[in-house]
Design a protein around this motif. Structure first.
Motif, short mmCIF file in Angstrom:
data_model
loop_
_atom_site.label_atom_id
_atom_site.label_comp_id
_atom_site.label_asym_id
_atom_site.label_seq_id
_atom_site.Cartn_x
_atom_site.Cartn_y
_atom_site.Cartn_z
N ILE A 6 0.85 -1.19 0.00
CA ILE A 6 0.00 0.00 0.00
C ILE A 6 0.89 1.24 0.00
CG2 ILE A 6 -1.76 1.30 1.27
CD1 ILE A 6 -3.04 -1.31 1.97
N ILE A 7 0.69 2.06 -1.03
CA ILE A 7 1.48 3.29 -1.15
C ILE A 7 0.54 4.49 -1.06
CG2 ILE A 7 3.02 4.64 -2.64
CD1 ILE A 7 4.04 2.08 -3.84
N ALA A 8 0.81 5.36 -0.10
CA ALA A 8 0.00 6.56 0.10
C ALA A 8 0.70 7.77 -0.53
CB ALA A 8 -0.20 6.79 1.60
N ILE A 9 -0.07 8.55 -1.27
CA ILE A 9 0.49 9.81 -1.80
C ILE A 9 -0.45 10.94 -1.40
CG2 ILE A 9 1.34 11.07 -3.81
CD1 ILE A 9 1.54 8.50 -5.35
N ASP A 10 0.00 11.78 -0.50
CA ASP A 10 -0.81 12.92 -0.08
C ASP A 10 -0.14 14.21 -0.51
OD1 ASP A 10 -3.02 11.70 1.42
OD2 ASP A 10 -1.44 10.95 2.75
N GLY A 11 -0.92 15.27 -0.49
CA GLY A 11 -0.35 16.57 -0.83
C GLY A 11 -1.43 17.49 -1.37
N PRO A 12 -1.08 18.77 -1.53
CA PRO A 12 -2.07 19.74 -1.99
C PRO A 12 -2.37 19.58 -3.48
CG PRO A 12 0.06 20.80 -1.80
CD PRO A 12 0.23 19.39 -1.29
N SER A 13 -3.38 20.31 -3.91
CA SER A 13 -3.79 20.28 -5.31
C SER A 13 -2.67 20.75 -6.25
CB SER A 13 -5.00 21.21 -5.43
OG SER A 13 -5.29 21.48 -6.75
N GLY A 14 -2.47 20.02 -7.32
CA GLY A 14 -1.49 20.45 -8.34
C GLY A 14 -0.06 20.07 -8.03
N ALA A 15 0.16 19.22 -7.03
CA ALA A 15 1.54 18.85 -6.66
C ALA A 15 2.08 17.70 -7.52
CB ALA A 15 1.61 18.48 -5.18
N GLY A 16 1.21 17.12 -8.37
CA GLY A 16 1.65 16.01 -9.25
C GLY A 16 1.22 14.65 -8.76
N LYS A 17 0.32 14.61 -7.78
CA LYS A 17 -0.09 13.33 -7.19
C LYS A 17 -0.69 12.36 -8.21
CE LYS A 17 -3.04 14.84 -4.16
NZ LYS A 17 -3.10 16.29 -4.46
N SER A 18 -1.59 12.87 -9.07
CA SER A 18 -2.24 11.90 -9.97
C SER A 18 -1.29 11.39 -11.04
CB SER A 18 -3.53 12.43 -10.62
OG SER A 18 -3.67 13.76 -10.47
N THR A 19 -0.50 12.27 -11.63
CA THR A 19 0.44 11.80 -12.66
C THR A 19 1.39 10.77 -12.06
OG1 THR A 19 0.35 14.00 -13.60
CG2 THR A 19 2.13 12.59 -14.36
N LEU A 20 1.96 11.10 -10.91
CA LEU A 20 2.95 10.20 -10.30
C LEU A 20 2.29 8.95 -9.73
CD1 LEU A 20 5.06 13.08 -8.96
CD2 LEU A 20 6.00 11.20 -10.33
N GLY A 21 1.08 9.09 -9.19
CA GLY A 21 0.36 7.93 -8.67
C GLY A 21 0.08 6.93 -9.77
N ARG A 22 -0.35 7.45 -10.92
CA ARG A 22 -0.60 6.57 -12.08
C ARG A 22 0.67 5.87 -12.51
NH1 ARG A 22 -3.80 10.79 -14.25
NH2 ARG A 22 -5.97 10.16 -14.13
N MET A 23 1.75 6.65 -12.60
CA MET A 23 3.03 6.08 -13.06
C MET A 23 3.49 4.95 -12.12
SD MET A 23 4.91 9.64 -14.14
CE MET A 23 6.43 9.07 -14.88
N ASP A 146 4.71 17.99 -2.61
CA ASP A 146 4.39 19.42 -2.52
C ASP A 146 5.05 20.16 -3.67
OD1 ASP A 146 3.27 21.67 -1.51
OD2 ASP A 146 4.25 21.58 0.44
N ALA A 147 4.65 21.39 -3.90
CA ALA A 147 5.30 22.26 -4.89
C ALA A 147 4.86 23.69 -4.58
CB ALA A 147 4.90 21.87 -6.30
N ALA A 148 5.61 24.65 -5.07
CA ALA A 148 5.27 26.06 -4.82
C ALA A 148 3.87 26.34 -5.38
CB ALA A 148 6.29 26.94 -5.51
N PRO A 149 3.06 27.15 -4.67
CA PRO A 149 1.69 27.40 -5.15
C PRO A 149 1.64 27.98 -6.56
CG PRO A 149 2.18 28.69 -3.16
CD PRO A 149 3.31 27.75 -3.35
N GLU A 150 2.62 28.81 -6.91
CA GLU A 150 2.63 29.41 -8.25
C GLU A 150 2.75 28.32 -9.31
OE1 GLU A 150 4.58 30.29 -5.76
OE2 GLU A 150 3.89 32.34 -5.29
N GLU A 151 3.61 27.35 -9.01
CA GLU A 151 3.81 26.27 -9.98
C GLU A 151 2.58 25.35 -10.04
OE1 GLU A 151 7.78 24.79 -9.91
OE2 GLU A 151 7.17 22.89 -10.82
N ARG A 152 1.99 25.10 -8.89
CA ARG A 152 0.79 24.26 -8.87
C ARG A 152 -0.34 24.93 -9.65
NH1 ARG A 152 -1.32 23.57 -3.98
NH2 ARG A 152 -0.02 24.92 -2.70
N ALA A 153 -0.42 26.27 -9.52
CA ALA A 153 -1.46 27.01 -10.25
C ALA A 153 -1.19 26.93 -11.76
CB ALA A 153 -1.50 28.46 -9.79
N GLU A 154 0.07 27.02 -12.17
CA GLU A 154 0.42 26.90 -13.60
C GLU A 154 -0.03 25.54 -14.13
OE1 GLU A 154 1.53 28.99 -15.64
OE2 GLU A 154 2.67 30.53 -14.56
#
Ligand code: DC
Length: 224
Positions: A6-23, A146-154
């Motif tokens: 079981i691998i947990a990936i948490d973090g704010p919106s836009g941090a790359g969770k879905s792309t990396l979770g899928r990979m 995590d990632a900087a909010p500016e980058e997550r917004a981009e």
């Protein structure tokens, strides 16, 4: 590893969770569970009903009885609500905002956490906000992305522009900050870093690099 992983990936919106979770799920042959899409499905059910989002009891009861299903492999995950394919609809802005509101309701969280535990028990990569802290506190590996909010917004803006050409950076940035505020300050299961999570800041990093780092961690843990 003989036990289900079981691998947990948490973090704010836009941090790359879905792309990396899928990979990760694809690479490891694991089920991929995007728990945010479950909260989004509840949000859509609320929007389509006559229930007011501030009526915690009614929203909680709706969450516990609706039929939400995640099907397909990590790259083509389809979300259905009462049998209807809502995969695209749940990415719309009204659903995004509503999901962050209804996910503060404890009864909604209880219903979702129970389903997530059932779905993930045979091994999975799960992404969300409370996977390592609440859903699977004994997960084999916990990442906090995590990632900087500016980058997550981009990143979010690029996704939004695919179906809404009027989306602006200013609005997306403001929405991200507002969702961060709601997700981190809610009383029930706020977004926090689990004590034993591996924190990765993906700001300015190519996705492949972050993936490599995560895979290295998986291999190191597997050797122990
Ligand atoms: O990951 P996402 O942006 O699709 O999630 C939508 C909303 O659902 C987000 O604002 C917070 C909520 N959420 C949650 O509270 N707990 C989770 N495990 C996943 C999502």
């Amino acid at each position: 590893m003989s036990q289900p992983l079981i691998i947990a990936i948490d973090g704010p919106s836009g941090a790359g969770k879905s792309t990396l979770g899928r990979m990760l799920a694809r690479e490891l042959g694991l089920l991929y569970i995007d728990t945010g899409s479950m909260y989004r499905a509840v949000a859509l059910a609320v929007i389509e009903s006559t229930i007011n989002e501030s009526d915690d009891v009614a929203v909680g009861s709706l969450a516990s009885r609706i039929d939400i299903d995640l099907a397909g492999d990590p790259d083509s995950l389809r979300v259905t609500l009462e049998g209807d394919d809502v995969t695209d609809r749940i990415r719309d802005e009204d659903v995004t905002q509503m999901s962050s509101i209804i996910s503060t309701i404890p009864a909604v969280r209880r219903a979702m956490v129970q389903r997530q535990r059932e779905l993930g028990q045979r091994g999975a990569v799960l992404n969300g906000r409370d996977i390592g802290t609440v859903v699977f506190p004994n997960a084999d590996i916990k990442f906090f992305l995590d990632a900087a909010p500016e980058e997550r917004a981009e990143r979010r803006l690029a996704e939004e522009r695919e179906h809404n050409t009027n989306a602006t950076y200013e609005q997306t940035f403001a929405d991200i900050l507002e969702r961060d505020r709601r997700d981190t300050t809610r009383a029930d299961s706020p977004l926090v870093v689990a004590d034993d999570a591996i924190v990765i800041d993906s700001s300015g990093q190519p996705i492949e690099k972050v993936f490599e780092r995560m895979m290295n961690t998986v291999h190191e843990k597997g050797r122990k």
